[in-house]
Design an enzyme around this catalytic site. Sequence first.
Site: not given
Length: 447
Positions: A102, A241, A243, A245
């Site tokens: 993440s 960010d 990834d 999400d």
Amino acid sequence: MSKDLFGTDGVRGRANSWPMTAELALKLGTAAGRYFRRDAQDHRVVIGKDTRLSGYMIEYALTAGFASTGMNVFLLGPVPTPAVGYLTHSLRADVGVMISASHNPAEDNGIKLFGPDGFKLSDQAEAGIEKLMRDGVTLAAPENIGRATRFEDARGRYVEYAKTTFPSGLRLDGLKVVVDCANGAAYRTAPAVLWELGAEVVAIGVDPNGRNINSECGSTHPNAAANKVLETGAHLGICLDGDADRLVLVDEKGRIADGDQIMGLIATRWAREGRLQGNALVATVMSNLGLERHLADQGIELKRTSVGDRYVVETMRADGHNLGGEQSGHIVMTDYATTGDGLIGALQFLASMVETGQSASDLARVFNPVPQSLINVRFADGQAPLETDAVQQAIADGEKQLGSNGRLLIRKSGTEPLIRVMGECTDEALLKSVLEKVVNAVKSATA
């Protein structure tokens, strides 16, 4: 059953060190493959990743583990986390995997698992997988070993789906949008969606090299996008960010809006339109007290959960709500996605700009936040600073001082070896004094 391996958002750690080793990934893939095998003959798993160099190592180890239990593996390549949730359900897969840490630096990595419904796993499912890892599993017979296939159309499918979440008949013509993809998983998808909807796109953080994900860019470093917005005269900046999400926005004046402001806008808009199920927003204990007060003025309830978007989603599903998220930028809209989706959240904000004709600065300041401060204190393995009497006494004294004018939230991070010391108070001087005493107590306990 208890869990030792899974944290608040899957398994996470420094790449090539336990638990993020190829050996662990192999065992996890084998156990998850056995856990999710159904009676049908065609067992499927989809595996996506972000742009970290270690993603290759973990991807291949997971693939071997799943294939050894008879799972057919579909490799998606670099795609956002919400794309994995979407494609797991769309492809009728038994399980989905996202390889990502993440917002963490490139040296870290993680493994997130999704069930066949596209939602992240429950504590019970994670505990069941850990039990299989300890006990061992029976491997597939040679003739039943699974295959691995590169699924070339993953990005295209997600791009097309994301566009369907933008109101039909609206376009982004005339809007200049900066999008910072954090050199991460959305470096191709996010600019494509915005451009195809008509925006003039200024893309930054779209040159991943395996080592620069989240490095001075993205939602954890929004100043990069803020500077680009001011430099180019853009109407909005979108910060994702690694990834994709999470979402942080930047208005045309370079001011930053976090997840609380974005959720406040969407909740108010959906309530007005009769779309906010249960007339409530689900957020974590980290969300600002100002958001709670604003929603109460609108007759909207704020339901708080433990930190972690998975706990937000669990409450949403259990209580029948369709909007939730975190101050950090996870915006979960179950009408559209099974997990936080930074791009789709941004599209909701852009829809408000187009429909109202208002600027980003007019829309992004939904409420006046109560002064809030968050301080992270790192601790070493084996330490338990929150359990010491001195820290507990400092917390109790601080809560008494703040009274009804604020609150304290002291917790151990679920993803990093940090104690997070957060406080809110209408009196900033008092807040600073209280936090300083608590932080000093925690530091003394870790010395």
